[in-house]
Motif scaffolding. Sequence first.
Motif, short mmCIF file in Angstrom:
data_model
loop_
_atom_site.label_atom_id
_atom_site.label_comp_id
_atom_site.label_asym_id
_atom_site.label_seq_id
_atom_site.Cartn_x
_atom_site.Cartn_y
_atom_site.Cartn_z
N LEU A 197 95.16 -95.35 2.33
CA LEU A 197 94.78 -94.13 2.16
C LEU A 197 93.21 -94.21 1.69
O LEU A 197 92.49 -93.43 2.19
N GLY A 198 92.74 -95.41 0.89
CA GLY A 198 91.78 -95.45 0.19
C GLY A 198 90.43 -95.54 1.32
O GLY A 198 89.25 -95.56 1.09
N THR A 199 90.95 -96.00 2.61
CA THR A 199 89.91 -96.14 3.58
C THR A 199 89.03 -94.95 4.17
O THR A 199 87.99 -94.81 4.39
N GLY A 200 89.81 -93.89 4.22
CA GLY A 200 89.44 -92.71 4.29
C GLY A 200 88.27 -92.03 3.42
O GLY A 200 87.28 -91.63 3.78
N VAL A 201 88.46 -92.55 2.11
CA VAL A 201 87.67 -92.06 1.17
C VAL A 201 86.44 -92.97 1.13
O VAL A 201 85.36 -92.41 1.01
N ALA A 202 86.57 -94.44 1.30
CA ALA A 202 85.43 -95.34 1.51
C ALA A 202 84.54 -94.58 2.80
O ALA A 202 83.27 -94.64 2.31
N VAL A 203 85.07 -94.19 3.64
CA VAL A 203 84.35 -93.89 4.92
C VAL A 203 83.71 -92.43 4.58
O VAL A 203 82.40 -92.38 4.99
N GLU A 204 84.21 -91.53 3.90
CA GLU A 204 83.60 -90.33 3.58
C GLU A 204 82.42 -90.56 2.61
O GLU A 204 81.31 -90.18 2.72
N MET A 205 82.37 -91.50 1.66
CA MET A 205 81.60 -91.93 0.78
C MET A 205 80.37 -92.44 1.45
O MET A 205 79.02 -92.21 1.15
N ALA A 206 80.69 -93.47 2.66
CA ALA A 206 79.83 -93.92 3.39
C ALA A 206 78.73 -93.00 4.09
O ALA A 206 77.66 -93.03 4.20
N ARG A 207 79.68 -91.92 4.64
CA ARG A 207 79.14 -90.94 5.40
C ARG A 207 78.12 -90.08 4.70
O ARG A 207 77.18 -89.49 4.90
N ARG A 208 78.44 -89.89 3.20
CA ARG A 208 77.29 -89.33 2.43
C ARG A 208 76.18 -89.81 1.98
O ARG A 208 75.43 -89.59 0.96
N GLY A 209 76.29 -91.21 2.29
CA GLY A 209 75.11 -92.03 2.00
C GLY A 209 75.19 -92.90 0.59
O GLY A 209 74.13 -93.20 -0.17
N SER A 218 93.32 -102.18 6.47
CA SER A 218 94.39 -101.50 7.03
C SER A 218 94.11 -99.89 6.98
O SER A 218 94.69 -99.17 6.76
N PRO A 219 92.88 -99.58 7.95
CA PRO A 219 92.55 -98.19 8.00
C PRO A 219 93.33 -97.45 9.19
O PRO A 219 93.95 -98.17 9.97
N TYR A 220 93.01 -96.35 9.03
CA TYR A 220 93.82 -95.36 10.04
C TYR A 220 92.76 -94.48 10.81
O TYR A 220 91.63 -94.24 10.22
N THR A 221 93.00 -93.84 11.91
CA THR A 221 92.33 -93.07 12.56
C THR A 221 91.97 -91.46 12.13
O THR A 221 91.05 -91.05 11.77
N ASP A 271 89.77 -87.50 8.29
CA ASP A 271 89.37 -87.92 9.83
C ASP A 271 88.33 -88.87 9.96
O ASP A 271 87.22 -88.75 10.35
N THR A 272 88.79 -90.25 9.67
CA THR A 272 87.77 -91.44 9.79
C THR A 272 87.32 -91.34 10.95
O THR A 272 86.12 -91.93 11.39
#
Length: 269
Positions: A150-162, A171-174, A198-199
């Motif tokens: 689940l946390g991969t979606g959080v990490a990607v959103e934080m990356a998207r926010r810079g 173990s990421p999901y799409t 939505d990664t």
Amino acid sequence: MLRLRRMLIIALATFGTCYLALCIAVFALQRSLLYPAPKGTPPLSTIKDFSRLPLSGGLYVDLFYLPAFPGAPTVVHFHGNGEEVLTQVGLGSLMEERGLGFLAVEYPGYGASPGKPTEEGIYEAAEAALRWLREQGVTVQQTVLSGRSLGTGVAVEMARRGHGARVMLVSPYTSIPDIGASAFPYLPVGLLARDRYDTASKAASVTLPVLIIHGEEDDLIPVAMGRKLGTLFPHAVVETVAGAGHNDVLEDLAKVYKHRMASFALGEP
């Protein structure tokens, strides 16, 4: 003929009513399924390396923080949906052994943190923790965003926010609707999902180096999702772990991959 038609109409109406009831139940219960939050953790703020981070509305989340060696990066880790911040001590200790800093962020409603978990609420906690990390002197360039399940979606959103310079996904999901659709192919999960993470749709905008680690025998999040994300991020490396499932991909079966994460966080080959 009329009797047969009446029976058919009754059967269709019954099926439609049951199907609608099932959809309503899934919509109402989905967050309890998505967030099986561990409870009963004692207050952590009095324990060494743990602290409490205030959020809006009188809420707070617990943090587990190990400062980096001077000049070294700090790994900011977001755990899986069945974990809690207290279970991240082992990963943090390994990162500390390699000279890295480590920050694990709790989710609202998990462990001893009050509230209820939602996608936006978890993002709020994650961003507040990253602002707190800046106050400790850790720059964006020194921040490595990490997530598991689940946390991969959080990490990607934080990356998207810079908020980081590198990203590690275990173990990421799409997307959550994609996972739901594979589990419930007969339901309109795309319409019912309240929290989407939505990664896949965000990947192209994340131009940072990305490391993806995925167990080849993962029966919860198919390894095909990890491989697909590897084609969507502009700068991704995908490493699959033979024989590993969802819960043991970083444990005894494949503990070498914890060191692989540390090497990636340090910018080593």
